[in-house]
Write a protein that holds these residues in place. Structure first.
Motif, PDB file in Angstrom:
ATOM      1  N   LEU A 143       0.873  -1.188   0.000  1.00 54.48           N
ATOM      2  CA  LEU A 143       0.000   0.000   0.000  1.00 54.48           C
ATOM      3  C   LEU A 143       0.899   1.223   0.000  1.00 54.48           C
ATOM      4  CD1 LEU A 143      -2.399  -1.471   2.665  1.00 54.48           C
ATOM      5  CD2 LEU A 143      -3.119  -0.873   0.353  1.00 54.48           C
ATOM      6  N   THR A 164      -3.766  11.127   2.100  1.00 52.38           N
ATOM      7  CA  THR A 164      -3.428  10.559   3.414  1.00 52.38           C
ATOM      8  C   THR A 164      -2.108   9.775   3.374  1.00 52.38           C
ATOM      9  OG1 THR A 164      -4.930   8.767   2.832  1.00 52.38           O
ATOM     10  CG2 THR A 164      -5.761  10.411   4.391  1.00 52.38           C
ATOM     11  N   ILE A 182     -12.463  13.150   0.548  1.00 51.30           N
ATOM     12  CA  ILE A 182     -13.029  12.144  -0.366  1.00 51.30           C
ATOM     13  C   ILE A 182     -12.537  10.783   0.086  1.00 51.30           C
ATOM     14  CG2 ILE A 182     -13.175  11.346  -2.760  1.00 51.30           C
ATOM     15  CD1 ILE A 182     -12.644  14.204  -3.678  1.00 51.30           C
ATOM     16  N   ARG A 328     -11.340  -4.386   3.870  1.00 44.99           N
ATOM     17  CA  ARG A 328     -10.624  -4.306   5.143  1.00 44.99           C
ATOM     18  C   ARG A 328     -11.537  -3.711   6.218  1.00 44.99           C
ATOM     19  NH1 ARG A 328      -5.388  -6.034   6.782  1.00 44.99           N
ATOM     20  NH2 ARG A 328      -4.920  -4.938   8.681  1.00 44.99           N
ATOM     21  N   GLY A 379      -6.934   5.986  -1.157  1.00 45.44           N
ATOM     22  CA  GLY A 379      -6.301   4.677  -1.200  1.00 45.44           C
ATOM     23  C   GLY A 379      -5.096   4.570  -2.124  1.00 45.44           C
TER      24      GLY A 379
HETATM   25  P1  NA7 Z   1      -9.183   2.476   0.694  1.00 44.05           P
HETATM   26  O1  NA7 Z   1      -9.598   1.500   1.707  1.00 44.05           O
HETATM   27  O2  NA7 Z   1      -8.896   2.001  -0.692  1.00 44.05           O
HETATM   28  O3  NA7 Z   1     -10.288   3.617   0.664  1.00 44.05           O
HETATM   29  C1  NA7 Z   1     -10.327   4.569  -0.359  1.00 44.05           C
HETATM   30  C2  NA7 Z   1     -11.614   5.318  -0.251  1.00 44.05           C
HETATM   31  O4  NA7 Z   1     -11.651   6.335  -1.248  1.00 44.05           O
HETATM   32  C3  NA7 Z   1     -12.836   4.444  -0.473  1.00 44.05           C
HETATM   33  O5  NA7 Z   1     -13.846   4.861   0.370  1.00 44.05           O
HETATM   34  C4  NA7 Z   1     -13.163   4.741  -1.939  1.00 44.05           C
HETATM   35  O6  NA7 Z   1     -14.487   4.463  -2.278  1.00 44.05           O
HETATM   36  C5  NA7 Z   1     -12.866   6.209  -1.986  1.00 44.05           C
HETATM   37  N1  NA7 Z   1     -12.669   6.723  -3.337  1.00 44.05           N
HETATM   38  C6  NA7 Z   1     -11.664   6.444  -4.192  1.00 44.05           C
HETATM   39  N2  NA7 Z   1     -11.826   7.116  -5.337  1.00 44.05           N
HETATM   40  C7  NA7 Z   1     -12.966   7.824  -5.213  1.00 44.05           C
HETATM   41  C8  NA7 Z   1     -13.667   8.709  -6.058  1.00 44.05           C
HETATM   42  N3  NA7 Z   1     -13.240   8.985  -7.284  1.00 44.05           N
HETATM   43  N4  NA7 Z   1     -14.822   9.248  -5.600  1.00 44.05           N
HETATM   44  C9  NA7 Z   1     -15.272   8.964  -4.365  1.00 44.05           C
HETATM   45  N5  NA7 Z   1     -14.644   8.131  -3.514  1.00 44.05           N
HETATM   46  C10 NA7 Z   1     -13.503   7.567  -3.939  1.00 44.05           C
HETATM   47  O7  NA7 Z   1      -7.861   3.269   1.149  1.00 44.05           O
HETATM   48  P2  NA7 Z   1      -7.382   3.643   2.622  1.00 44.05           P
HETATM   49  O8  NA7 Z   1      -6.178   4.487   2.474  1.00 44.05           O
HETATM   50  O9  NA7 Z   1      -8.488   4.156   3.437  1.00 44.05           O
HETATM   51  O10 NA7 Z   1      -6.985   2.263   3.255  1.00 44.05           O
HETATM   52  C11 NA7 Z   1      -6.068   1.395   2.587  1.00 44.05           C
HETATM   53  C12 NA7 Z   1      -5.598   0.340   3.516  1.00 44.05           C
HETATM   54  O11 NA7 Z   1      -4.609   0.893   4.398  1.00 44.05           O
HETATM   55  C13 NA7 Z   1      -6.613  -0.225   4.445  1.00 44.05           C
HETATM   56  O12 NA7 Z   1      -7.402  -1.185   3.859  1.00 44.05           O
HETATM   57  C14 NA7 Z   1      -5.779  -0.765   5.584  1.00 44.05           C
HETATM   58  O13 NA7 Z   1      -5.265  -2.019   5.254  1.00 44.05           O
HETATM   59  C15 NA7 Z   1      -4.666   0.229   5.666  1.00 44.05           C
HETATM   60  P3  NA7 Z   1     -14.901   2.960  -2.807  1.00 44.05           P
HETATM   61  O14 NA7 Z   1     -14.854   2.093  -1.598  1.00 44.05           O
HETATM   62  O15 NA7 Z   1     -13.876   2.578  -3.830  1.00 44.05           O
HETATM   63  O16 NA7 Z   1     -16.238   3.152  -3.383  1.00 44.05           O
END
Ligand code: NA7
Length: 533
Positions: A143, A164, A182, A328, A379
């Motif tokens: 990640l 982040t 977001i 997760r 993410g």
């Molecule tokens: P995540 O778990 O991949 O979360 C990313 C979030 O961003 C997720 O809610 C996505 O919604 C959202 N997202 C991404 N692109 C968009 C757009 N274009 N519009 C709206 N929302 C969006 O990343 P994290 O950093 O929180 O966590 C990663 C890992 O780190 C976690 O699993 C732990 O193991 C530690 P989606 O769900 O794709 O609809």
């Protein structure tokens, strides 16, 4: 040849994987060079400095076990390792084992090309450096490649933008600011309560509601810590005998329907009070049987409804499109409570996605949300992003990107057919991200060290997996995943968060115990599936 450019091994990345790999190879007498893009050690914990960043596994388990003196002398102060404490720990390890002298910081590896006649890898870096080694170890993390959303206008936003996973070292103050965030994954769930306390107002743009469980974070009781230390070796070994490599969560024995509704409710309530990932370990079939899973999912939804005062907001926050645990599971401190604050607003962007970003606003359909600062908690290009970011060529006309065009292909998540002497620490198709990460890192580092030692002892030049062994492992990985509910979620485990990324379930979910036994059996059979030349 310039001797200063030649090494026995090159490691890419100085997170927990790269640091232990360096230590291990150096103690075997090898010359090692580590390249690290960041300005210091720690990987994930170097980059993810957003407010509230914290590990979702308890620190007594999420730590190195390879050196008993290290684990005895280090005193975790909190139940879950916070980012600052984890970074201090990484730096302590670097000091203690004098790692920094072999690490080049602030340097990104751009390419790694293998010469098939000499079996040597030549690496180039973004600072113009060149280094050559027989062994190439990718400790690039799962990640570590932030994903920026492809939303019109995002580059034209005139306020401050933060991801982040690339938080500024000096931190950020949101006092008096109108902030938009977001994403509602683990990072957002941890950040939101902190930013809400500071900001003038916070608007959360949610595409997918997520399950989150209270962490019940707090100081670590010193008596408990000392008692744990006394039994450290036993506990570490017990962890290897569990599905996820976490001693605290042993294997359950009953199905969710082996018990009465009242007993199940009571078990979930206890797990909720314990906090953390405990809920997922209540029954054997929570991740394999939809109906069983739904009992736990509904329990959590009910807790959300109990917490969030506005019923419409509560309903928006209730995840309904994926089984609990298949994305997760987040751990939080007062996440849902935050939506009861007057200065926090939730905007659903599932039905109507974000239309565009303007210099001072996020536009969703006809609604314009004015903001000063934008936080992207969107993410990562998980599990394959960092390796594919390097131009890796095997010298036989194939790049790693080509080899993985249909999704990652590895043998044991450790090596790739056609790419001799290239190793991945906790690569795709290994338990890595579905386990206690440091335990899996140590397992892989030890396996890589054993392979390299074997090359040395038996005068081999190279090792590479057989294509058939790899194909069988990839199929097995998919088969195991398909026997669970995991593929039912559009998760980063599936590559579903990256537009155009092949959908293949990437981590091995057969469990740490099974994976370790398989590796052991392969070794006992003369490293079956590996070709030595
Ligand atoms: P995540 O778990 O991949 O979360 C990313 C979030 O961003 C997720 O809610 C996505 O919604 C959202 N997202 C991404 N692109 C968009 C757009 N274009 N519009 C709206 N929302 C969006 O990343 P994290 O950093 O929180 O966590 C990663 C890992 O780190 C976690 O699993 C732990 O193991 C530690 P989606 O769900 O794709 O609809």
């Amino acid at each position: 040849m310039d001797a200063s450019k030649n090494f026995d091994a090159i490691v890419v990345g100085a997170g927990f994987g790269g640091m232990y790999m360096l230590h291990r190879l150096r103690s075997m007498g090898l010359t090692v060079r580590v390249y690290e893009r960041g300005g210091g050690v720690g990987g994930t914990w170097y980059w993810n400095r957003y407010p509230g960043a914290r590990c979702d596994l308890e620190s007594m388990e999420y730590s190195y076990s390879f050196d008993d003196r290290l684990q005895q002398e280090w005193n975790w102060s909190e139940k879950y390792g916070t980012q600052p404490e984890l970074l201090r720990y990484a730096n302590h390890v670097a000091d203690r084992f004098d790692l920094r002298r072999d690490i080049v910081f602030g340097t990104k590896v751009v390419s790694a090309h293998r010469d098939p006649t000499t079996n040597l890898w030549t690496l180039t870096t973004d600072t113009g450096g060149v280094a050559i080694a027989r062994q190439l170890i990718l400790a690039t993390g799962n990640l570590s490649t932030p994903q920026l959303p492809k939303i019109a206008g995002v580059a034209e936003f005139s306020g401050r933008t933060f991801h982040t996973g690339r938080w500024p070292q000096e931190g950020a103050n949101f006092s008096g600011r109108q902030v938009g965030i977001i994403g509602t994954g683990s990072s957002a769930v941890q950040t939101i309560p902190h930013v809400a306390e500071q900001a003038l107002n916070l608007t959360v743009f949610q595409r997918t509601a997520n399950f989150s469980i209270p962490a019940h974070h707090g100081p670590l009781d010193a008596t408990m810590r000392e008692a744990h230390k006394k039994k450290y070796n036993e506990i570490r070994e017990a962890a290897y005998q569990t599905p996820f490599g976490i001693a605290k969560y042993g294997s359950p024995t009953l199905s969710a329907f082996d018990v009465s509704d009242e007993d199940r409710q009571k078990t979930y309530e206890d797990a909720w009070k314990t906090g953390g990932q405990a809920l997922l370990f209540c029954y054997t079939d929570l991740l394999t049987n939809k109906k069983s899973n739904e009992t736990a999912a509904e329990f959590v939804r009910q807790r959300i409804r109990d917490t969030v005062k506005n019923p419409h907001v509560a309903e928006l926050l209730c995840p309904k499109d994926h089984p609990i645990g298949t994305k997760r599971l987040c751990l939080d401190s007062f996440y849902f409570e935050t939506y009861n604050r007057d200065n926090v607003r939730l905007v659903d962007v599932k039905e109507t996605p974000i239309t565009r970003i303007e210099p001072n606003a996020v536009v969703v359909g006809d609604n314009v949300f004015e903001i000063d600062d934008l936080i992207l908690a969107t993410g990562f290009d998980a599990m394959t992003g960092a390796a594919k970011d390097i131009d890796i060529q095997n010298g036989n006309g194939e790049s790693l990107t080509d080899h993985w065009a249909q999704g990652p292909q590895t043998y044991l998540g450790l090596m790739v057919a056609g790419f001799p002497n290239m190793y991945i620490i906790t690569g795709p198709q290994s338990p890595g991200v579905k386990s206690q990460m440091i335990l899996s890192i140590e397992h892989h580092v030890d396996l890589i060290a054993c392979l390299i030692q074997k090359l040395h002892d038996e005068n081999f030049n190279s090792v590479v997996p057989e294509a058939l062994a790899q194909d069988n492992w990839v199929s097995h990985n998919t088969e195991v995943a398909n026997s669970t509910l995991y593929p039912a979620a559009a998760s980063w485990y599936m590559g579903a968060n990256i537009p155009g990324k092949p959908r293949i379930f990437m981590p091995y979910v057969g469990g740490v115990r099974q994976y370790r036994a398989t590796c052991q059996e392969i070794i006992e059979n003369g490293w079956r599936g590996f070709e030595f030349a």
